[in-house]
Design a protein around this motif. Sequence first.
Motif, PDB file in Angstrom:
ATOM      1  N   ASP A  29      37.197  45.465  34.794  1.00  0.00           N
ATOM      2  CA  ASP A  29      38.648  45.498  34.690  1.00  0.00           C
ATOM      3  C   ASP A  29      39.201  44.170  34.192  1.00  0.00           C
ATOM      4  O   ASP A  29      40.156  44.130  33.423  1.00  0.00           O
ATOM      5  N   ALA A  78      48.135  42.401  38.643  1.00  0.00           N
ATOM      6  CA  ALA A  78      47.292  43.147  39.574  1.00  0.00           C
ATOM      7  C   ALA A  78      47.619  42.784  41.027  1.00  0.00           C
ATOM      8  O   ALA A  78      48.092  41.685  41.316  1.00  0.00           O
ATOM      9  N   ASN A  95      42.669  44.419  45.567  1.00  0.00           N
ATOM     10  CA  ASN A  95      41.379  44.411  44.859  1.00  0.00           C
ATOM     11  C   ASN A  95      40.301  43.704  45.674  1.00  0.00           C
ATOM     12  O   ASN A  95      39.156  44.158  45.728  1.00  0.00           O
TER      13      ASN A  95
END
Length: 148
Positions: free
Chosen positions: A74, A40, A45
């Motif tokens: 998530d 990620a 984020n």
Amino acid sequence: MTTDVRAAVPADVPAVKAVTDMAYHHYIARIGVVPQPMEADHMANVVAGRVFVTGDPVTGLVVIEERADHLFLDSIAVHPDAHGTGVGRRLLEFVDARARALGLPEVRLYTNALMWENQRIYPKFGYEVVERRTDGPYDRIHYRKPLD
């Protein structure tokens, strides 16, 4: 109690990456691919307000996303040294509280089918299996938790 969970800030990104990597690294050999949370964009984020952390130093975190009809969990990651100390429980309670505060009726998540530990944990917190589906190289079990 969820009062010790806070929104992550850019200075937390190295800890977010480290805890995520430590929490998921052992799955690489089992599932045969790098787990998605390890790849990620942690800074993106954090900047988007999707990451919440606990501990000083950070011992756990969740990555959540508000959707039209649910809160999507998530990723949840707990530092291996903090396993069994209630960090995961506090984070899951935070996710429920956050969904309620946003007026969302349920939380959804998925886990890799080979992450069998999660298949024992999530039902204990009120999650029910919705379906099993292959997404690219990932064999996933999708869960939902209706909130009252």
